[in-house]
Design a protein around this motif. Structure first.
Motif, mmCIF file in Angstrom:
data_model
loop_
_atom_site.group_PDB
_atom_site.id
_atom_site.type_symbol
_atom_site.label_atom_id
_atom_site.label_comp_id
_atom_site.label_asym_id
_atom_site.label_seq_id
_atom_site.Cartn_x
_atom_site.Cartn_y
_atom_site.Cartn_z
ATOM 1 N N UNK A 1 51.083 56.242 65.452
ATOM 2 C CA UNK A 1 51.469 55.600 64.086
ATOM 3 C C UNK A 1 50.062 54.856 63.582
ATOM 4 N N UNK A 2 48.914 54.927 64.196
ATOM 5 C CA UNK A 2 47.658 54.219 63.662
ATOM 6 C C UNK A 2 46.862 54.954 63.163
ATOM 7 N N UNK A 3 46.941 56.139 63.026
ATOM 8 C CA UNK A 3 46.157 57.157 62.449
ATOM 9 C C UNK A 3 46.580 58.354 61.911
ATOM 10 N N UNK A 4 46.271 58.905 60.850
ATOM 11 C CA UNK A 4 46.727 60.223 60.414
ATOM 12 C C UNK A 4 46.281 61.497 61.121
ATOM 13 N N UNK A 5 47.208 62.296 61.333
ATOM 14 C CA UNK A 5 46.808 63.515 62.340
ATOM 15 C C UNK A 5 45.636 64.257 61.614
ATOM 16 N N UNK A 6 45.460 64.425 60.153
ATOM 17 C CA UNK A 6 44.328 65.498 59.713
ATOM 18 C C UNK A 6 43.146 64.508 59.825
ATOM 19 N N UNK A 7 43.224 63.192 59.636
ATOM 20 C CA UNK A 7 41.999 62.476 59.834
ATOM 21 C C UNK A 7 41.525 62.506 61.102
ATOM 22 N N UNK A 8 42.329 62.469 62.045
ATOM 23 C CA UNK A 8 42.040 62.451 63.694
ATOM 24 C C UNK A 8 41.443 63.745 63.763
ATOM 25 N N UNK A 9 41.935 64.662 63.321
ATOM 26 C CA UNK A 9 41.454 66.012 63.701
ATOM 27 C C UNK A 9 40.055 66.189 62.929
ATOM 28 N N UNK A 10 39.916 65.882 61.798
ATOM 29 C CA UNK A 10 38.386 65.954 61.374
ATOM 30 C C UNK A 10 37.534 65.121 62.056
ATOM 31 N N UNK A 11 37.949 63.887 62.587
ATOM 32 C CA UNK A 11 37.103 63.298 63.298
ATOM 33 C C UNK A 11 36.531 64.028 64.490
ATOM 34 N N UNK A 12 37.424 64.427 65.380
ATOM 35 C CA UNK A 12 37.055 65.227 66.475
ATOM 36 C C UNK A 12 36.240 66.486 66.260
ATOM 37 N N UNK A 13 36.486 67.122 65.158
ATOM 38 C CA UNK A 13 35.786 68.072 64.757
ATOM 39 C C UNK A 13 34.338 67.769 64.454
ATOM 40 N N UNK A 14 33.866 66.604 63.971
ATOM 41 C CA UNK A 14 32.671 65.953 63.946
ATOM 42 C C UNK A 14 32.180 65.627 65.080
ATOM 43 N N UNK A 15 33.067 64.989 65.958
ATOM 44 C CA UNK A 15 32.515 64.276 67.352
ATOM 45 C C UNK A 15 32.047 65.609 68.069
ATOM 46 N N UNK A 16 32.898 66.525 68.149
ATOM 47 C CA UNK A 16 32.422 67.806 69.027
ATOM 48 C C UNK A 16 31.028 68.513 68.440
ATOM 49 N N UNK A 17 30.994 68.586 67.182
ATOM 50 C CA UNK A 17 29.697 69.116 66.587
ATOM 51 C C UNK A 17 28.457 68.297 66.779
ATOM 52 N N UNK A 18 28.902 66.896 66.643
ATOM 53 C CA UNK A 18 27.673 66.116 66.769
ATOM 54 C C UNK A 18 27.175 66.220 68.513
ATOM 55 N N UNK A 19 28.139 66.156 69.302
ATOM 56 C CA UNK A 19 27.832 66.417 70.653
ATOM 57 C C UNK A 19 27.086 67.657 71.168
ATOM 58 N N UNK A 20 27.252 68.622 70.257
ATOM 59 C CA UNK A 20 26.382 70.106 70.236
ATOM 60 C C UNK A 20 25.330 70.166 69.510
ATOM 61 N N UNK A 21 25.100 68.924 68.824
ATOM 62 C CA UNK A 21 23.731 68.805 68.120
ATOM 63 C C UNK A 21 23.792 69.573 66.618
ATOM 64 N N UNK A 22 25.039 69.703 66.255
ATOM 65 C CA UNK A 22 24.889 70.475 64.853
ATOM 66 C C UNK A 22 24.916 69.441 63.442
ATOM 67 N N UNK A 23 25.487 68.200 64.109
ATOM 68 C CA UNK A 23 25.620 67.013 62.947
ATOM 69 C C UNK A 23 25.102 65.832 63.767
ATOM 70 N N UNK A 24 24.845 64.867 62.895
ATOM 71 C CA UNK A 24 23.974 63.462 63.414
ATOM 72 C C UNK A 24 24.809 62.416 62.591
ATOM 73 N N UNK A 25 25.031 61.441 62.961
ATOM 74 C CA UNK A 25 25.329 60.340 62.290
ATOM 75 C C UNK A 25 24.025 59.658 62.041
ATOM 76 N N UNK A 26 23.871 59.210 60.527
ATOM 77 C CA UNK A 26 22.881 58.759 59.728
ATOM 78 C C UNK A 26 22.908 57.198 59.600
#
Length: 302
Positions: free
Chosen positions: A50-75
């Motif tokens: 109940x602490x987070x929405x499913x879609x938000x969580x899934x977008x967050x993990x998609x971002x995390x995985x692509x960051x770990x693969x070097x496709x995205x970066x946090x500015x």
């Protein structure tokens, strides 16, 4: 269509930020929700915690995985940007980006496995995993909880009526009713009224009382049993009652109690064991996992 998996979100997410500009994650999530044509209900579906929405969580993990693969970066906090590697991936025009696609990158394999791996290795990951690690953990927790509840209810059914009465008293006191356990134990069972097993204070000051019926039951509790309980309350000019059973209530019984001018709370076997688990009655903690996140405010320099 339903809520897309975090793997299905990866390619649309990378395309969305493919302009090399900074993108605020909150805006990214809302744009992706519209692209996937999510309904209001799907958009607001929460995780089991109940602490987070499913879609938000899934977008967050998609971002995390692509960051770990070097496709995205946090500015900066809450913002992402595509990298040169991400641009090169988009130039390849892939039809899908998933964990198997990302496994071609050494950094991602080391993130997943925690050890160094050789170059050029592609790991065979399952393609249809839709749940994020948090969802899998939550689902496993719920499965273990249901198994515990079933075993707990089975143990209750084997106890004596006296033990069951003490169990109910302990639970109600732990939940904040009845004052001390000693006071509650003296109150419950002192009445000989038909249809009432006990009386307990609603609060520590005893400003009001609650009448209790607590029965280990084999079949469903029907309307006649509730009518007898309400009649017993009438005889005491009482307005509040709790009927506790180890089984269940029929629809007729629930409808009846919802229409009487008294406050009657029905606690069936499933609700009873859920309360016992929540308030640690008859159960103990064997293992605890803490899920932590980065406290970004800590790293802000004045």
């Amino acid at each position: 269509m339903g809520i897309p998996s975090y793997q299905e979100i990866m390619l649309p997410l990378l395309k969305l930020v493919g302009d090399r500009q900074e993108h605020y994650m909150r805006d990214v999530i809302e744009i992706l929700a519209k692209q996937f044509d999510l309904t209001p209900k799907e958009r607001q579906t929460p995780l089991p915690s109940g602490k987070q929405l499913v879609f938000d969580n899934r977008v967050g993990w998609a971002r995390t995985y692509m960051k770990k693969a070097g496709l995205l970066e946090s500015t900066r906090r809450g913002y992402i940007r595509i990298t040169d590697r991400g641009i090169e991936v988009l130039k390849q025009k892939p039809t899908r980006i998933d964990v198997q696609f990302l496994s071609q990158y050494k950094e991602f394999r080391e993130f997943k496995f925690g050890t160094e791996t050789g170059e050029g290795i592609v790991v065979d990951f399952p393609k249809e995993i839709s749940e994020t690690p948090e969802e899998i953990l939550a689902a496993t927790y719920e499965e273990l909880k249901q198994e515990l509840a079933s075993e707990l209810l089975d143990q209750i059914q084997k106890t004596s009526p006296e033990f069951f009465e003490r169990l109910v008293v302990e639970l109600l006191v732990t939940m904040g009713y009845g004052g001390t356990f000693k006071e509650a134990a003296q109150a419950v069972g002192r009445t000989g009224d038909s249809g009432i097993d006990g009386i307990i204070n609603e609060d520590r000051l005893g400003l009001d009382v609650i009448y209790i019926q607590a029965k280990r039951w084999e079949g469903s509790v029907g309307r006649p049993e509730l009518q007898r309980f309400v009649g017993a309350l009438d005889g005491r000019r009482a307005h509040k009652g709790v009927f506790i059973t180890t089984s269940s209530f029929t629809n007729e019984a629930r409808e009846y109690t919802s229409n009487v001018p008294k406050k009657i709370v029905l606690i069936d076997g499933q609700m009873l064991v859920d309360f016992m688990i929540e308030y640690n009655i008859g159960v103990s903690t064997t293992m605890t996992y803490q899920i932590k996140k980065v406290e970004y405010d800590y790293f802000i320099e004045e």
